[in-house]
Design a protein around this motif. Structure first.
Motif, PDB file in Angstrom:
ATOM      1  N   ASP A  34       0.864  -1.173   0.000  1.00 37.48           N
ATOM      2  CA  ASP A  34       0.000   0.000   0.000  1.00 37.48           C
ATOM      3  C   ASP A  34       0.908   1.233   0.000  1.00 37.48           C
ATOM      4  O   ASP A  34       2.134   1.115  -0.054  1.00 37.48           O
ATOM      5  N   LYS A  35       0.301   2.413   0.056  1.00 38.53           N
ATOM      6  CA  LYS A  35       1.078   3.654  -0.112  1.00 38.53           C
ATOM      7  C   LYS A  35       2.168   3.825   0.946  1.00 38.53           C
ATOM      8  O   LYS A  35       3.172   4.500   0.705  1.00 38.53           O
ATOM      9  N   ASN A  36       1.990   3.210   2.126  1.00 35.49           N
ATOM     10  CA  ASN A  36       2.975   3.360   3.200  1.00 35.49           C
ATOM     11  C   ASN A  36       4.294   2.643   2.915  1.00 35.49           C
ATOM     12  O   ASN A  36       5.278   2.858   3.615  1.00 35.49           O
ATOM     13  N   PHE A  37       4.295   1.775   1.903  1.00 31.55           N
ATOM     14  CA  PHE A  37       5.498   0.985   1.624  1.00 31.55           C
ATOM     15  C   PHE A  37       6.128   1.301   0.267  1.00 31.55           C
ATOM     16  O   PHE A  37       7.062   0.633  -0.143  1.00 31.55           O
ATOM     17  N   ILE A  38       5.618   2.323  -0.416  1.00 32.97           N
ATOM     18  CA  ILE A  38       6.172   2.696  -1.735  1.00 32.97           C
ATOM     19  C   ILE A  38       7.663   3.037  -1.611  1.00 32.97           C
ATOM     20  O   ILE A  38       8.503   2.561  -2.380  1.00 32.97           O
ATOM     21  N   PHE A  39       7.986   3.882  -0.654  1.00 32.18           N
ATOM     22  CA  PHE A  39       9.362   4.314  -0.404  1.00 32.18           C
ATOM     23  C   PHE A  39      10.249   3.091  -0.164  1.00 32.18           C
ATOM     24  O   PHE A  39      11.285   2.889  -0.828  1.00 32.18           O
ATOM     25  N   GLY A  40       9.830   2.243   0.778  1.00 33.47           N
ATOM     26  CA  GLY A  40      10.604   1.044   1.099  1.00 33.47           C
ATOM     27  C   GLY A  40      10.768   0.123  -0.087  1.00 33.47           C
ATOM     28  O   GLY A  40      11.846  -0.451  -0.301  1.00 33.47           O
ATOM     29  N   CYS A  41       9.708  -0.020  -0.879  1.00 30.95           N
ATOM     30  CA  CYS A  41       9.757  -0.911  -2.043  1.00 30.95           C
ATOM     31  C   CYS A  41      10.766  -0.427  -3.076  1.00 30.95           C
ATOM     32  O   CYS A  41      11.550  -1.217  -3.612  1.00 30.95           O
ATOM     33  N   GLY A  42      10.757   0.879  -3.359  1.00 29.25           N
ATOM     34  CA  GLY A  42      11.714   1.424  -4.327  1.00 29.25           C
ATOM     35  C   GLY A  42      13.150   1.166  -3.908  1.00 29.25           C
ATOM     36  O   GLY A  42      13.991   0.751  -4.717  1.00 29.25           O
ATOM     37  N   VAL A  43      13.434   1.369  -2.620  1.00 24.85           N
ATOM     38  CA  VAL A  43      14.793   1.154  -2.109  1.00 24.85           C
ATOM     39  C   VAL A  43      15.127  -0.339  -2.072  1.00 24.85           C
ATOM     40  O   VAL A  43      16.262  -0.736  -2.341  1.00 24.85           O
ATOM     41  N   ALA A  44      14.132  -1.181  -1.768  1.00 24.39           N
ATOM     42  CA  ALA A  44      14.355  -2.634  -1.776  1.00 24.39           C
ATOM     43  C   ALA A  44      14.792  -3.099  -3.164  1.00 24.39           C
ATOM     44  O   ALA A  44      15.731  -3.897  -3.305  1.00 24.39           O
ATOM     45  N   ILE A  45      14.115  -2.591  -4.193  1.00 24.06           N
ATOM     46  CA  ILE A  45      14.494  -2.944  -5.577  1.00 24.06           C
ATOM     47  C   ILE A  45      15.921  -2.479  -5.865  1.00 24.06           C
ATOM     48  O   ILE A  45      16.731  -3.227  -6.433  1.00 24.06           O
ATOM     49  N   ALA A  46      16.235  -1.258  -5.444  1.00 19.48           N
ATOM     50  CA  ALA A  46      17.592  -0.730  -5.660  1.00 19.48           C
ATOM     51  C   ALA A  46      18.627  -1.623  -4.960  1.00 19.48           C
ATOM     52  O   ALA A  46      19.710  -1.892  -5.511  1.00 19.48           O
ATOM     53  N   SER A  47      18.304  -2.118  -3.764  1.00 16.63           N
ATOM     54  CA  SER A  47      19.255  -2.952  -3.017  1.00 16.63           C
ATOM     55  C   SER A  47      19.509  -4.279  -3.740  1.00 16.63           C
ATOM     56  O   SER A  47      20.632  -4.782  -3.755  1.00 16.63           O
ATOM     57  N   ILE A  48      18.471  -4.845  -4.348  1.00 15.93           N
ATOM     58  CA  ILE A  48      18.631  -6.092  -5.110  1.00 15.93           C
ATOM     59  C   ILE A  48      19.540  -5.855  -6.314  1.00 15.93           C
ATOM     60  O   ILE A  48      20.458  -6.641  -6.589  1.00 15.93           O
ATOM     61  N   LEU A  49      19.294  -4.765  -7.002  1.00 14.53           N
ATOM     62  CA  LEU A  49      20.083  -4.450  -8.200  1.00 14.53           C
ATOM     63  C   LEU A  49      21.533  -4.127  -7.851  1.00 14.53           C
ATOM     64  O   LEU A  49      22.460  -4.523  -8.559  1.00 14.53           O
ATOM     65  N   LEU A  50      21.740  -3.429  -6.744  1.00 16.05           N
ATOM     66  CA  LEU A  50      23.099  -3.084  -6.287  1.00 16.05           C
ATOM     67  C   LEU A  50      23.921  -4.328  -5.972  1.00 16.05           C
ATOM     68  O   LEU A  50      25.119  -4.376  -6.241  1.00 16.05           O
ATOM     69  N   SER A  51      23.252  -5.333  -5.380  1.00  9.55           N
ATOM     70  CA  SER A  51      23.956  -6.538  -4.937  1.00  9.55           C
ATOM     71  C   SER A  51      24.028  -7.623  -6.002  1.00  9.55           C
ATOM     72  O   SER A  51      24.618  -8.679  -5.764  1.00  9.55           O
ATOM     73  N   ASN A  52      23.398  -7.385  -7.157  1.00 15.88           N
ATOM     74  CA  ASN A  52      23.329  -8.413  -8.211  1.00 15.88           C
ATOM     75  C   ASN A  52      23.499  -7.779  -9.589  1.00 15.88           C
ATOM     76  O   ASN A  52      22.621  -7.871 -10.447  1.00 15.88           O
ATOM     77  N   LYS A  53      24.640  -7.144  -9.782  1.00 12.61           N
ATOM     78  CA  LYS A  53      24.834  -6.346 -10.992  1.00 12.61           C
ATOM     79  C   LYS A  53      24.915  -7.163 -12.272  1.00 12.61           C
ATOM     80  O   LYS A  53      24.708  -6.644 -13.364  1.00 12.61           O
ATOM     81  N   THR A  54      25.194  -8.467 -12.164  1.00 10.28           N
ATOM     82  CA  THR A  54      25.337  -9.276 -13.379  1.00 10.28           C
ATOM     83  C   THR A  54      24.076 -10.093 -13.687  1.00 10.28           C
ATOM     84  O   THR A  54      24.012 -10.763 -14.719  1.00 10.28           O
ATOM     85  N   LEU A  55      23.085 -10.045 -12.800  1.00 14.05           N
ATOM     86  CA  LEU A  55      21.873 -10.842 -13.016  1.00 14.05           C
ATOM     87  C   LEU A  55      20.771 -10.019 -13.664  1.00 14.05           C
ATOM     88  O   LEU A  55      20.772  -8.790 -13.607  1.00 14.05           O
TER      89      LEU A  55
END
Length: 337
Positions: A34-55
């Motif tokens: 819901d709207k309360n987790f938009i911020f967290g979700c965006g950063v969560a996606i960024a964290s996955i991409l940061l830690s998995n640059k070749t995937l």
């Protein structure tokens, strides 16, 4: 079959695809928020991409609220990391009749919408809660082979005593062998569909006898429905820690070098201004490397948050800020009362 599989549950879709190379081996990852987790979700996606640059990944965000500002940031995130992000705006009316609490909104049921939606589209999906930060490789999940009749892979929660408690409360003796946290679910979409899990879960939640038994909403229901058909995998994929544990003496932080996902359970999240501890660093690092880098951490908004903020400020030896938060807590209580 589940009513939630109807395409009319999805009101609109926004696609931000900046992938320069696609892979047969892309891992599809979905969030329901819901709207309360938009911020967290965006950063969560960024964290996955940061830690998995070749995937290669395809991200899917199911939500009931999306501002123009959010659209811009998700678009920027896809462009920054050359990835694919689809956002699905969904109609929640069918979910609002299901049980909810102050800590769990009807958004917790989005995973049923999600699992149904992807039938005939993909075979494997990683569902994640949005209050996570990634600090390790997801290669094993990309390569993960489901065994016959396996509906999902998950991580157990707590230990034997809790499993026995759930087994008794939920009248399901098999839960003594393990009870999982539903914030991480690697789903075998075809088997999920074959066993009609989403509609069975919705039906259970509407039965008064079950509604009285369950305390962890869809998580309890999924544990009952998936008994014997879920594989328990390494705890590194769902290492749970409540930032409020920092208020206890001699707290043991389970996050270590092996941890892949930190799951920030509990009401205090790493995007809260009072959550300034080393365990929040994985979130803060990803935030700094995302379109949310200039977004301020959130200040307390209600009496509950003011109370936790005050406790944490005292714990951090920021006494003046703590007193101010206690004052705001009591003021909020008086206004509320």
């Amino acid at each position: 079959m589940s009513q939630l599989s109807d395409e009319n549950v999805i009101l609109s879709m926004f696609e931000y695809d900046s992938q320069t190379k696609t892979s047969e081996n892309s891992l599809n990852i979905a969030f329901g928020i819901d709207k309360n987790f938009i911020f967290g979700c965006g950063v969560a996606i960024a964290s996955i991409l940061l830690s998995n640059k070749t995937l290669s990944f395809k991200f899917h965000v199911f939500t009931d609220s999306l501002s123009d500002e959010d659209k811009v940031r998700f678009s920027q995130l896809a462009e920054q990391y050359k990835t694919s992000i689809k956002i699905y705006l969904i109609d929640c009316e069918k979910l609002k009749s299901l049980p909810s609490t102050k800590n769990w909104s009807y958004a917790t049921y989005f995973r049923f919408v999600i699992a149904d939606y992807f039938y005939h589209k993909i075979d494997k999906l990683l569902y994640l809660d949005a209050d996570i930060a990634c600090k390790g490789s997801l290669q094993e999940l990309v390569d993960y082979p489901f065994s016959e009749n396996e509906i999902a892979a998950a991580v157990t929660e707590r230990g034997d005593e809790w499993w026995s408690n759930r087994a008794v409360r939920l009248s399901t003796p098999e839960l003594r062998s393990g009870y999982f946290n539903a914030g991480f679910l690697l789903i075998n979409i075809n088997e999920w569909h074959n066993h009609d899990i989403s509609s069975k879960a919705i039906e259970m939640l509407r039965i008064p006898e079950w509604a009285e038994k369950i305390t962890h909403l869809d998580q309890d229901v999924l544990n009952v429905l998936l008994v014997g058909k879920v594989k328990f995998i390494s705890g590194k994929y769902n290492t749970r820690f409540s930032i409020n544990y920092e208020l206890k003496r001699n707290v043991i932080n389970p996050v270590n070098d092996e941890t892949v996902f930190i799951h920030y359970v509990g009401p205090t999240k790493p995007w809260h201004e009072w959550a300034q501890y080393p365990v929040s660093q994985s979130f803060l690092t990803a935030k700094a490397e995302s379109p949310w880098h200039s977004v301020a951490l959130l200040n307390p908004m209600n009496s509950n948050q003011f109370r936790y903020c005050a406790k944490h400020k005292f714990n951090q030896k920021k006494y003046l800020q703590g007193l101010r938060s206690y004052f705001n807590y009591y003021r909020a209580k008086v206004i509320k009362g």
